[in-house]
Design an enzyme around this catalytic site. Sequence first.
Site, mmCIF file in Angstrom:
data_model
loop_
_atom_site.group_PDB
_atom_site.id
_atom_site.type_symbol
_atom_site.label_atom_id
_atom_site.label_comp_id
_atom_site.label_asym_id
_atom_site.label_seq_id
_atom_site.Cartn_x
_atom_site.Cartn_y
_atom_site.Cartn_z
ATOM 1 N N ALA A 48 -42.389 20.175 1.095
ATOM 2 C CA ALA A 48 -43.347 21.268 0.945
ATOM 3 C C ALA A 48 -44.292 21.111 -0.249
ATOM 4 C CB ALA A 48 -42.585 22.583 0.830
ATOM 5 N N ASN B 43 -35.414 22.274 -2.614
ATOM 6 C CA ASN B 43 -35.365 20.818 -2.363
ATOM 7 C C ASN B 43 -36.561 20.137 -3.019
ATOM 8 O OD1 ASN B 43 -33.127 20.092 -0.232
ATOM 9 N ND2 ASN B 43 -33.915 22.117 0.314
ATOM 10 N N HIS C 195 -46.397 26.867 -4.756
ATOM 11 C CA HIS C 195 -45.778 25.952 -5.714
ATOM 12 C C HIS C 195 -46.848 25.433 -6.683
ATOM 13 C CE1 HIS C 195 -42.526 26.122 -2.883
ATOM 14 N NE2 HIS C 195 -43.256 25.553 -1.947
HETATM 15 N N1 LIG Z 1 -37.902 19.038 1.361
HETATM 16 C C1 LIG Z 1 -38.423 20.255 1.528
HETATM 17 O O1 LIG Z 1 -39.542 20.546 1.071
HETATM 18 C C2 LIG Z 1 -37.668 21.272 2.298
HETATM 19 C C3 LIG Z 1 -36.420 20.996 2.795
HETATM 20 N N2 LIG Z 1 -35.745 21.925 3.521
HETATM 21 C C4 LIG Z 1 -34.418 21.565 4.026
HETATM 22 O O2 LIG Z 1 -34.456 21.544 5.434
HETATM 23 C C5 LIG Z 1 -33.298 22.188 5.944
HETATM 24 C C6 LIG Z 1 -33.576 22.709 7.350
HETATM 25 O O3 LIG Z 1 -34.558 23.733 7.264
HETATM 26 P P1 LIG Z 1 -34.893 24.648 8.533
HETATM 27 O O4 LIG Z 1 -35.174 23.807 9.720
HETATM 28 O O5 LIG Z 1 -35.926 25.613 8.082
HETATM 29 O O6 LIG Z 1 -33.506 25.397 8.745
HETATM 30 P P2 LIG Z 1 -32.929 26.042 10.084
HETATM 31 O O7 LIG Z 1 -31.788 26.890 9.653
HETATM 32 O O8 LIG Z 1 -34.013 26.648 10.890
HETATM 33 O O9 LIG Z 1 -32.379 24.793 10.912
HETATM 34 C C7 LIG Z 1 -31.310 24.011 10.518
HETATM 35 C C8 LIG Z 1 -30.633 23.528 11.766
HETATM 36 O O10 LIG Z 1 -29.714 22.495 11.437
HETATM 37 C C9 LIG Z 1 -28.558 22.708 12.195
HETATM 38 N N3 LIG Z 1 -27.409 22.046 11.589
HETATM 39 C C10 LIG Z 1 -26.767 22.354 10.451
HETATM 40 N N4 LIG Z 1 -25.765 21.487 10.235
HETATM 41 C C11 LIG Z 1 -25.765 20.629 11.274
HETATM 42 C C12 LIG Z 1 -24.975 19.517 11.624
HETATM 43 N N5 LIG Z 1 -23.937 19.138 10.875
HETATM 44 N N6 LIG Z 1 -25.272 18.858 12.771
HETATM 45 C C13 LIG Z 1 -26.294 19.246 13.545
HETATM 46 N N7 LIG Z 1 -27.093 20.301 13.258
HETATM 47 C C14 LIG Z 1 -26.815 20.972 12.135
HETATM 48 C C15 LIG Z 1 -28.400 24.201 12.310
HETATM 49 O O11 LIG Z 1 -27.599 24.504 13.410
HETATM 50 P P3 LIG Z 1 -26.815 25.882 13.550
HETATM 51 O O12 LIG Z 1 -27.809 26.792 14.191
HETATM 52 O O13 LIG Z 1 -25.675 25.506 14.432
HETATM 53 O O14 LIG Z 1 -26.404 26.323 12.188
HETATM 54 C C16 LIG Z 1 -29.861 24.626 12.499
HETATM 55 O O15 LIG Z 1 -30.223 24.610 13.859
HETATM 56 C C17 LIG Z 1 -32.989 23.256 4.889
HETATM 57 O O16 LIG Z 1 -31.609 23.622 4.931
HETATM 58 C C18 LIG Z 1 -33.342 22.562 3.609
HETATM 59 O O17 LIG Z 1 -32.205 21.852 3.107
HETATM 60 C C19 LIG Z 1 -36.291 23.145 3.800
HETATM 61 C C20 LIG Z 1 -37.540 23.456 3.329
HETATM 62 C C21 LIG Z 1 -38.324 22.569 2.520
HETATM 63 O O1 LIG Z 2 -40.356 25.305 1.973
HETATM 64 C C1 LIG Z 2 -40.569 25.446 0.758
HETATM 65 O O2 LIG Z 2 -41.570 26.029 0.308
HETATM 66 C C2 LIG Z 2 -39.636 24.848 -0.248
HETATM 67 C C3 LIG Z 2 -38.213 24.902 0.124
HETATM 68 O O3 LIG Z 2 -37.739 25.758 0.862
HETATM 69 C C4 LIG Z 2 -37.343 23.856 -0.429
HETATM 70 O O4 LIG Z 2 -37.823 23.021 -1.189
HETATM 71 O O5 LIG Z 2 -36.149 23.843 -0.097
#
Ligand SMILES: NC(=O)C1=CN([C@@H]2O[C@H](COP(=O)(O)OP(=O)(O)OC[C@H]3O[C@@H](n4cnc5c(N)ncnc54)[C@H](OP(=O)(O)O)[C@@H]3O)[C@@H](O)[C@H]2O)C=CC1
Ligand SMILES: O=C([O-])CC(=O)C(=O)O
Length: 294
Positions: free
Chosen positions: A129, A201, A246
């Site tokens: 992000a 993250n 941010h």
């Molecule tokens: N780098 C960045 O800037 C950012 C990173 N992120 C990361 O991305 C991740 C995902 O975000 P987002 O898509 O919005 O979250 P969501 O909650 O919408 O989606 C996460 C999905 O992953 C699934 N899941 C969890 N564990 C497993 C597993 N072991 N095997 C298979 N599927 C699994 C969940 O399933 P279930 O429905 O069964 O729980 C859910 O469907 C966040 O948790 C965060 O860590 C997020 C935002 C910004």
């Molecule tokens: O999506 C964003 O703005 C940032 C976020 O959640 C993350 O870094 O985990």
Amino acid sequence: MRPVGEVQSVLMIGFGAIGRHVARLLRPEISTGRLTLTALVRDLGKHTEHHGLGAELVQVDSPEDSRWSGLTADVVVECAGGPAAKSFGPAAVAAGIPFVLTSVGALADQSTRRALLAGPGDLHVTNGAIGGLDVLEAAAQAQALNEVSITTAKAPRGLVQPWMNAEEIRRLNQLTPAAGPLTIFTGTPAEAIVKFPANVNITVALAWATRGLGFGAVADDELMEAALHRTGVEIRADPRQEDSHHEITATGPAGEFAFSISSTPSPENPATSGLTALSVARTLRTCMAGLRRD
Ligand SMILES: NC(=O)C1=CN([C@@H]2O[C@H](COP(=O)(O)OP(=O)(O)OC[C@H]3O[C@@H](n4cnc5c(N)ncnc54)[C@H](OP(=O)(O)O)[C@@H]3O)[C@@H](O)[C@H]2O)C=CC1
Ligand SMILES: O=C([O-])CC(=O)C(=O)O
């Protein structure tokens, strides 16, 4: 799990807001037959409405599941959260498969970080992000940055955590636009990612980009440990905030740098920036282009 070779096949861990958005972004490649996408989910029953996105959905619980070892892919991309990144990431890397990391906070955990850096599969860390990291990485590699910090502001509802007490949750939920933003955390990425695992993250991605120049996994590991404790983080709950906002600043002999990013939230998860999926798709494409040249 083993590499396929010539076929451009992507295995996605998780099919939530980011995963489905990435699938939509990969439509040009999928619809022209240049890429196949398989998404691992924990419960197929939750995804009955998600079969039109060009991905084959497979239910696999963990890398210990026998179905995992039967799968093949050129690239594994994690879009499932920290715990899944910590289990599937090392398994993919150990199998020699390039791994795209979205839950970048997993790099704050030393044993996971060492496993992800150990190879033989390459680690690809998405900017997620935030942006401007190429500039900061260049300056940091020349030891020309002294201070790096990030202030992140989000709508209060997305910042509520299970460890917060009732009073803290009430305070967040009752913030009014007139009251303005409330700083709820100051510290380092190492501390922030423990308290807000799905919100910051980006702070760990900033630490990764500004770790400096290392040669090899051991150096990268040590540089990252230092960067995780050096980078400044402030988290604000801002009731006026619809977008995730941010502000990154960095200063040093290379100059003064400031990046301001306001990203429309993901339509499916208001706590996640829509930009994250765009960045993941880009990281994935860069990774796949590298494989084609090999
Ligand atoms: N780098 C960045 O800037 C950012 C990173 N992120 C990361 O991305 C991740 C995902 O975000 P987002 O898509 O919005 O979250 P969501 O909650 O919408 O989606 C996460 C999905 O992953 C699934 N899941 C969890 N564990 C497993 C597993 N072991 N095997 C298979 N599927 C699994 C969940 O399933 P279930 O429905 O069964 O729980 C859910 O469907 C966040 O948790 C965060 O860590 C997020 C935002 C910004
Ligand atoms: O999506 C964003 O703005 C940032 C976020 O959640 C993350 O870094 O985990």
